[in-house]
Each structure stands twice: as structure tokens, then as C-alpha cells.
Design a protein around this motif. Structure first.
Motif, PDB file in Angstrom:
ATOM      1  N   MET A 127       0.841  -1.198   0.000  1.00 47.89           N
ATOM      2  CA  MET A 127       0.000   0.000   0.000  1.00 47.89           C
ATOM      3  C   MET A 127       0.877   1.249   0.000  1.00 47.89           C
ATOM      4  O   MET A 127       1.867   1.322   0.729  1.00 47.89           O
ATOM      5  N   ALA A 128       0.512   2.230  -0.828  1.00 47.81           N
ATOM      6  CA  ALA A 128       1.255   3.483  -0.882  1.00 47.81           C
ATOM      7  C   ALA A 128       1.062   4.269   0.410  1.00 47.81           C
ATOM      8  O   ALA A 128      -0.026   4.290   0.982  1.00 47.81           O
ATOM      9  N   GLU A 129       2.135   4.891   0.875  1.00 48.72           N
ATOM     10  CA  GLU A 129       2.087   5.681   2.092  1.00 48.72           C
ATOM     11  C   GLU A 129       2.838   6.989   1.892  1.00 48.72           C
ATOM     12  O   GLU A 129       3.678   7.115   1.003  1.00 48.72           O
ATOM     13  N   ILE A 130       2.530   7.942   2.772  1.00 50.92           N
ATOM     14  CA  ILE A 130       3.375   9.119   2.895  1.00 50.92           C
ATOM     15  C   ILE A 130       4.101   9.004   4.231  1.00 50.92           C
ATOM     16  O   ILE A 130       3.521   8.562   5.218  1.00 50.92           O
ATOM     17  N   ILE A 131       5.359   9.367   4.226  1.00 46.95           N
ATOM     18  CA  ILE A 131       6.154   9.374   5.444  1.00 46.95           C
ATOM     19  C   ILE A 131       6.526  10.824   5.741  1.00 46.95           C
ATOM     20  O   ILE A 131       7.183  11.488   4.927  1.00 46.95           O
ATOM     21  N   LEU A 132       6.086  11.325   6.875  1.00 53.12           N
ATOM     22  CA  LEU A 132       6.389  12.696   7.258  1.00 53.12           C
ATOM     23  C   LEU A 132       7.777  12.745   7.891  1.00 53.12           C
ATOM     24  O   LEU A 132       8.038  12.068   8.887  1.00 53.12           O
ATOM     25  N   HIS A 133       8.651  13.555   7.303  1.00 56.19           N
ATOM     26  CA  HIS A 133       9.994  13.726   7.865  1.00 56.19           C
ATOM     27  C   HIS A 133      10.035  14.896   8.846  1.00 56.19           C
ATOM     28  O   HIS A 133      10.542  14.762   9.954  1.00 56.19           O
ATOM     29  N   ARG A 134       9.492  16.034   8.430  1.00 53.17           N
ATOM     30  CA  ARG A 134       9.470  17.212   9.302  1.00 53.17           C
ATOM     31  C   ARG A 134       8.151  17.945   9.103  1.00 53.17           C
ATOM     32  O   ARG A 134       7.655  18.056   7.983  1.00 53.17           O
ATOM     33  N   THR A 135       7.583  18.453  10.175  1.00 53.99           N
ATOM     34  CA  THR A 135       6.383  19.283  10.091  1.00 53.99           C
ATOM     35  C   THR A 135       6.499  20.417  11.096  1.00 53.99           C
ATOM     36  O   THR A 135       7.070  20.250  12.174  1.00 53.99           O
ATOM     37  N   GLY A 136       5.947  21.555  10.739  1.00 52.27           N
ATOM     38  CA  GLY A 136       5.857  22.660  11.673  1.00 52.27           C
ATOM     39  C   GLY A 136       4.531  22.628  12.407  1.00 52.27           C
ATOM     40  O   GLY A 136       3.717  21.708  12.224  1.00 52.27           O
ATOM     41  N   PRO A 137       4.259  23.615  13.242  1.00 50.85           N
ATOM     42  CA  PRO A 137       2.976  23.666  13.954  1.00 50.85           C
ATOM     43  C   PRO A 137       1.825  23.949  12.991  1.00 50.85           C
ATOM     44  O   PRO A 137       2.011  24.562  11.934  1.00 50.85           O
ATOM     45  N   GLY A 138       0.633  23.483  13.353  1.00 50.19           N
ATOM     46  CA  GLY A 138      -0.546  23.788  12.559  1.00 50.19           C
ATOM     47  C   GLY A 138      -0.727  22.936  11.323  1.00 50.19           C
ATOM     48  O   GLY A 138      -1.449  23.334  10.398  1.00 50.19           O
ATOM     49  N   VAL A 139      -0.105  21.769  11.276  1.00 49.93           N
ATOM     50  CA  VAL A 139      -0.267  20.854  10.143  1.00 49.93           C
ATOM     51  C   VAL A 139      -1.226  19.743  10.572  1.00 49.93           C
ATOM     52  O   VAL A 139      -0.944  19.013  11.525  1.00 49.93           O
ATOM     53  N   THR A 140      -2.348  19.621   9.896  1.00 52.76           N
ATOM     54  CA  THR A 140      -3.374  18.649  10.280  1.00 52.76           C
ATOM     55  C   THR A 140      -3.923  17.929   9.059  1.00 52.76           C
ATOM     56  O   THR A 140      -3.693  18.329   7.920  1.00 52.76           O
TER      57      THR A 140
END
Length: 339
Positions: A1-14
Motif C-alpha cells: 500500500m502506498a504511504e506518505i512518510i512525514l519527515h518534518r512538520t511545523g505547527p498547525g499541520v493537520t
């Protein structure tokens, strides 16, 4: 199954979709994307349903990787977008190869959206995948997390469109509330004549507006009973400042409401940069209903309004009518100008 992997996020990402309807009686507001028009635009660019979940970025940044080839669309407040270091156009759809690193940064404010072909298949709560931070549903997305991408039934990319202008403020149309008349003709006239600016203090619950003049008060403000409120209602708080309720607002309130912003105009408010100028005008209820129906029809037609960033000659019904090289055409325009 295809996925996204979050490496870095700032505040307010939903994670956001169209939100939850039908829970006002239980004390839960709709929530969902701050700019629902941006969701419809992303769906049009990917030729899919507008109810699929996307990543909402509130003036922040995101770095993510896709584990399989994926289609994406970028809508809302423009950001600097890079795929493996190469710049991507905003308000457009793109193909990402397997393992691609997508980096988004440099937002001037407002809400930006990353849509995926098939949507993000996050956990459903009460029929939606949206985070509702005020109600404790879901949470902000953080680095080192992964999310599955739903089955993508489309294949087309390279589409763009002309977004509805809504990033520089402007006029917001209102309808009256049961308390509008309590402010009196003089205060209402001054409210309409006032140019407000968007306060930097704001969130998904509501947006405060400020002006240079005196605040707006109503003598009966302390005697108003709490009643149902909805996104778009403009409450006048104790200091006389108008406060526009947004998608995660409470469901009841007792502050007097001077008016209600039309749902179709709320994207203009949420996407305006901090300090942008905003004004108000009242419209009759019948006109407001007609305007909302027209806006719903326009959103439904966004798919047909998307067009290729680079035109394919095979799609041009009358190829010789286009300017192809150095402004050369088949000459019809010259014949018309000479006649």
C-alpha cells in the motif's frame, strides 16, 4: 500500500476533509478544512471526490516522502514547493515518483493544502478523518509518522486553474442575525463604513478583526441568552471588536452577533494575510441564498474549468487558431483587422 512518510512538520499541520455535519446538538461544530474551496479545487485538479482527506498547512512547513508513485495537487495559500529539489507550480497537479521527497515552505500565511490521488486514508471518527483540535479529535501531524494513501482511480496530472482571488482581503457579504437590530442604525452604518484589518491572532475557532476607530457595543449585550451559533457568525466581544467564528467554533454563545458572513465568502477571510484589509456589506437573505447556490454550482463545475499547464496539440480542436511560434497565427485576425 502506498504511504506518505512525514519527515518534518511545523505547527498547525493537520489532516482535514469537509468535516462532520449533524453534530451541533451534541456540541460538536463541523470542523474540517478552514478553506473548503481549496478542497474542491484539489479534487478538480485530481479529477476525484472533494470529500477525500488532504494535508492542511497553517502558515507552516512540511517535508514528506511517498513510498510509491503518487499524484498530488497543491491548492490554497501558495508556498515554495520542491520535489527532489525541483520547483513545482502551485494551483496545479503533479506526478511524484516512488521515493520522491516533497518539501513545502515559505508560506505567507493562510492555509495551504496537499491533496493526494485517492486521498489520505486516515482514521475515521464520527464519519470524518478531519482533526478537530478544539474538541480533542485527532491531532497535529508530526514528523516520523506515516499515513496510507487511498486507492487512486485516476491518472491525469499537469492540470491547473485560475483560483478565485481570496488572498488579499476584500469585501465580505453578510446577512442579518436576530441581534443585528440591537446595534442601531448609527453603529451599523459605522460598521459598514469601517475598514478592518485581520489580526495576527486567530485560529481555526475564529478570527479577530481590528480597526482604528471605537469598538462596537450594544446596550443589551449582557442580557442576551446563549443560543446556537455557526461558522460565519460575527460576535462582538466585550471590548467591542468583531470576532468571526470559523470551522472549529463552539456551538452556542451569548455575545451579540452583528451579522453572519456568507459561507462562500469565508475563504476570503481565512486566506487573507495578517493585516489585510477587510470590509463588510449586508445583502438581503433572498440574495444571499441565490449567491450561495451560484457558488455551489461554480464549485461543482471546477473539474471542467481545470486545463493543462502545457497544451497538447491533439486536444486542440482548431490548432491553427492558436499562436504557436512567435505570435504567428493562420491570419484570420489580420484579415479581420484589415477589413
Amino acid at each position: 500500500m502506498a504511504e506518505i512518510i512525514l519527515h518534518r512538520t511545523g505547527p498547525g499541520v493537520t489532516l482535514q476533509d469537509m468535516g462532520r455535519k449533524g453534530y451541533l446538538a451534541q456540541g460538536l461544530s463541523r470542523g474540517g478544512a478552514a478553506d473548503i474551496l481549496a478542497l474542491a479545487e484539489g479534487a478538480a485538479l485530481l479529477q476525484q471526490d472533494a470529500g477525500l482527506a488532504a494535508i492542511e498547512i497553517a502558515g507552516s512547513f512540511v517535508s514528506l516522502e511517498v513510498t510509491e508513485p503518487a499524484r498530488i495537487a497543491l491548492t490554497g495559500a501558495p508556498m515554495r514547493a520542491l520535489c527532489d529539489g525541483a520547483a513545482l507550480a502551485w494551483h496545479a497537479s503533479h506526478a511524484l515518483p516512488k521515493g520522491a521527497l516533497l518539501e513545502l515552505s515559505g508560506s505567507a500565511g493562510g492555509y495551504s493544502y496537499v491533496h493526494f490521488g485517492g486521498g489520505i486514508d486516515g482514521k475515521q471518527t464520527l464519519g470524518a478523518r478531519s482533526a478537530h483540535l478544539a474538541a480533542g479529535i485527532g491531532q497535529m501531524l508530526e514528523g516520523r509518522e506515516s499515513y496510507p494513501i487511498g486507492a487512486d482511480r485516476g491518472s491525469r496530472v499537469g492540470l491547473t486553474f485560475a483560483p478565485l482571488p481570496r488572498f488579499d482581503g476584500g469585501v465580505l457579504r453578510l446577512v442579518e442575525t436576530p441581534q443585528t437590530h440591537l446595534f442601531g442604525e448609527e453603529q451599523l452604518a459605522r460598521f459598514i463604513d469601517t475598514t478592518f484589518s485581520k489580526d495576527a491572532r486567530g485560529n481555526r475557532m475564529g478570527q479577530r478583526l481590528v480597526s482604528d476607530g471605537a469598538g462596537f457595543e450594544v446596550a443589551a449585550g449582557l442580557t442576551i441568552l446563549s443560543e446556537t451559533i455557526v461558522p460565519g457568525d460575527i460576535q462582538v466581544t466585550g471590548d467591542g471588536a468583531p470576532f468571526v467564528l470559523l470551522s472549529e467554533c463552539q456551538t452556542t454563545g451569548g455575545y451579540p452577533r452583528i451579522g453572519t458572513v456568507l459561507p462562500g465568502d469565508l475563504p476570503r477571510l481565512v486566506q487573507a494575510r495578517a493585516g489585510a484589509e477587510l470590509r463588510f456589506c449586508f445583502v438581503p437573505l433572498e440574495e444571499a441564498v441565490a449567491l450561495e447556490r451560484a457558488e455551489a454550482k461554480r464549485r461543482a463545475g471546477l473539474r471542467s474549468a481545470a486545463y493543462p499547464m502545457i497544451r497538447d496539440p491533439h486536444d486542440m480542436a482548431d490548432l491553427l487558431a492558436y499562436q504557436l511560434i512567435s505570435g504567428v497565427t493562420r491570419g484570420d485576425d489580420l484579415e479581420r483587422s484589415a477589413s
